[in-house]
Design a protein around this motif. Structure first.
Motif, short mmCIF file in Angstrom:
data_model
loop_
_atom_site.label_atom_id
_atom_site.label_comp_id
_atom_site.label_asym_id
_atom_site.label_seq_id
_atom_site.Cartn_x
_atom_site.Cartn_y
_atom_site.Cartn_z
N ALA A 75 -2.93 3.11 127.19
CA ALA A 75 -3.30 1.73 127.32
C ALA A 75 -2.10 0.83 126.59
O ALA A 75 -1.92 -0.29 126.76
N LEU A 76 -1.53 1.47 125.57
CA LEU A 76 -0.53 0.91 124.77
C LEU A 76 0.89 1.23 125.22
O LEU A 76 1.91 0.65 124.77
N LEU A 77 0.99 1.81 126.22
CA LEU A 77 2.35 2.26 126.66
C LEU A 77 3.30 1.10 127.01
O LEU A 77 4.36 1.28 126.42
N ALA A 78 3.18 0.29 128.02
CA ALA A 78 3.92 -0.94 128.23
C ALA A 78 4.12 -1.85 127.12
O ALA A 78 5.12 -2.11 126.66
N GLY A 79 3.13 -2.05 126.39
CA GLY A 79 3.36 -3.27 125.24
C GLY A 79 4.03 -2.60 123.97
O GLY A 79 4.12 -3.27 123.10
N THR A 80 4.26 -1.35 124.11
CA THR A 80 5.22 -1.06 122.75
C THR A 80 6.40 -0.67 123.08
O THR A 80 7.03 0.31 122.29
N GLN A 81 6.92 -1.19 124.10
CA GLN A 81 8.30 -0.91 124.54
C GLN A 81 9.22 -2.05 123.80
O GLN A 81 8.84 -3.26 123.51
N LEU A 82 10.71 -1.55 123.64
CA LEU A 82 11.50 -2.80 123.00
C LEU A 82 11.65 -4.13 123.88
O LEU A 82 11.64 -3.72 125.24
N PHE A 83 11.71 -5.07 123.60
CA PHE A 83 11.68 -6.56 124.06
C PHE A 83 10.23 -6.92 124.63
O PHE A 83 10.06 -7.89 125.18
N CYS A 84 9.19 -6.12 124.48
CA CYS A 84 8.01 -6.57 125.09
C CYS A 84 7.50 -7.59 124.14
O CYS A 84 7.42 -7.35 122.77
N PHE A 85 7.05 -8.61 124.52
CA PHE A 85 6.51 -9.78 124.05
C PHE A 85 4.96 -9.77 124.46
O PHE A 85 4.62 -9.71 125.79
N GLY A 86 4.06 -9.46 123.42
CA GLY A 86 2.65 -9.56 123.66
C GLY A 86 1.62 -9.87 122.90
O GLY A 86 2.07 -10.38 121.82
N GLU A 87 0.54 -9.75 122.93
CA GLU A 87 -0.65 -10.13 122.16
C GLU A 87 -1.14 -8.68 121.49
O GLU A 87 -1.79 -7.71 122.32
N TYR A 88 -1.57 -8.72 120.35
CA TYR A 88 -1.82 -7.51 119.80
C TYR A 88 -2.95 -7.52 118.97
O TYR A 88 -2.96 -8.59 118.13
#
Length: 242
Positions: A46-59
């Motif tokens: 579930a963390l795959l997409a949100g842990t890529q370079l340039f990803c802006f997210g809520e953690y």
């Protein structure tokens, strides 16, 4: 341990162990933080997409002894068009390198984060001259870092007329008479002068919303490049990215 919810953008990702990642995330309130993402490299994580370079997210994270640890994440913006265009990617990585260098842990980075996100959006979603975007980013960033050039009066005589030179050495505009004594002064047209003023004073959301043409564009790029390298005491070269 208490968990906290933060927004941020991934500045760096490094593999750790068989399936984990160690991330560098720029946040508005905690500055640049290191965050371990356990299992982020598993195909179904579930963390795959949100842990890529340039990803802006809520953690959702909690603080360990020496680093943060990620529990969950929700992506806000992936900047997909940057990932699929080599030229856009080159300029995004260039800005990323600068942001990595000028930010620290435990400092308020809201304005720098906002500027960086806006610059990435311009690179991803518009066809605006990318070197021009970088130049605007650099001049605005210098102002955020405490290197705001003086733009209302001549830095030497305090006069307000014919401020058509930019002094690298003395950090701001100079009149024609005073510029003759300063070898670091660079001539600029009225359009370039107004562009520098706008870049420094414009609302954050509108800082990229202007254009320059021909000689004024080249003047703006040149002044920004030299001034930026001088103040940060380091030369950043776009051609060294790839």
């Amino acid at each position: 341990m208490a968990t906290i919810k933060i927004k941020g953008i991934v500045l760096a990702e490094n593999n750790m162990g068989d399936y984990d990642k160690m991330l560098t995330i720029l946040t508005p309130n905690f500055g640049k933080i290191s965050c371990a993402a356990k299992g982020a490299r598993r195909p179904k994580s579930a963390l795959l997409a949100g842990t890529q370079l340039f990803c802006f997210g809520e953690y959702l994270v909690y603080q360990g002894t020496s680093t943060y640890h990620m529990n969950s994440c929700e992506t806000i913006e992936m900047f997909y068009k940057i990932r699929t265009d080599l030229d856009k990617l080159k300029y995004a990585i260039y800005l990323n390198k600068i942001v990595l260098d000028v930010t620290e842990e435990n400092e308020n980075c809201y304005n720098i984060l906002q500027l960086y996100l806006n610059a990435l959006y311009m690179i991803a979603e518009t066809e605006k001259d990318k070197e021009f975007i970088v130049s605007i980013f650099k001049m605005r960033l210098l102002s955020l870092l405490g290197f705001t050039p003086r733009i209302t009066t001549c830095v030497a005589c305090k006069g307000k007329e014919k401020l058509n030179y930019f002094s690298i050495k003395d950090n701001g505009f100079k009149c024609e008479a005073c510029s003759k004594q300063d070898k670091s002064s660079i001539f600029m047209s009225e359009s370039t002068e107004n562009a520098i003023k706008y870049t420094i004073t414009a609302p954050a959301k509108k800082v990229f919303s202007f254009n320059l043409k021909n000689e004024s564009l080249e003047e703006f790029k040149l002044i920004t490049k030299i001034y930026f390298n001088e103040k940060l005491e380091k030369e950043y070269k776009i051609e060294e990215i790839f």
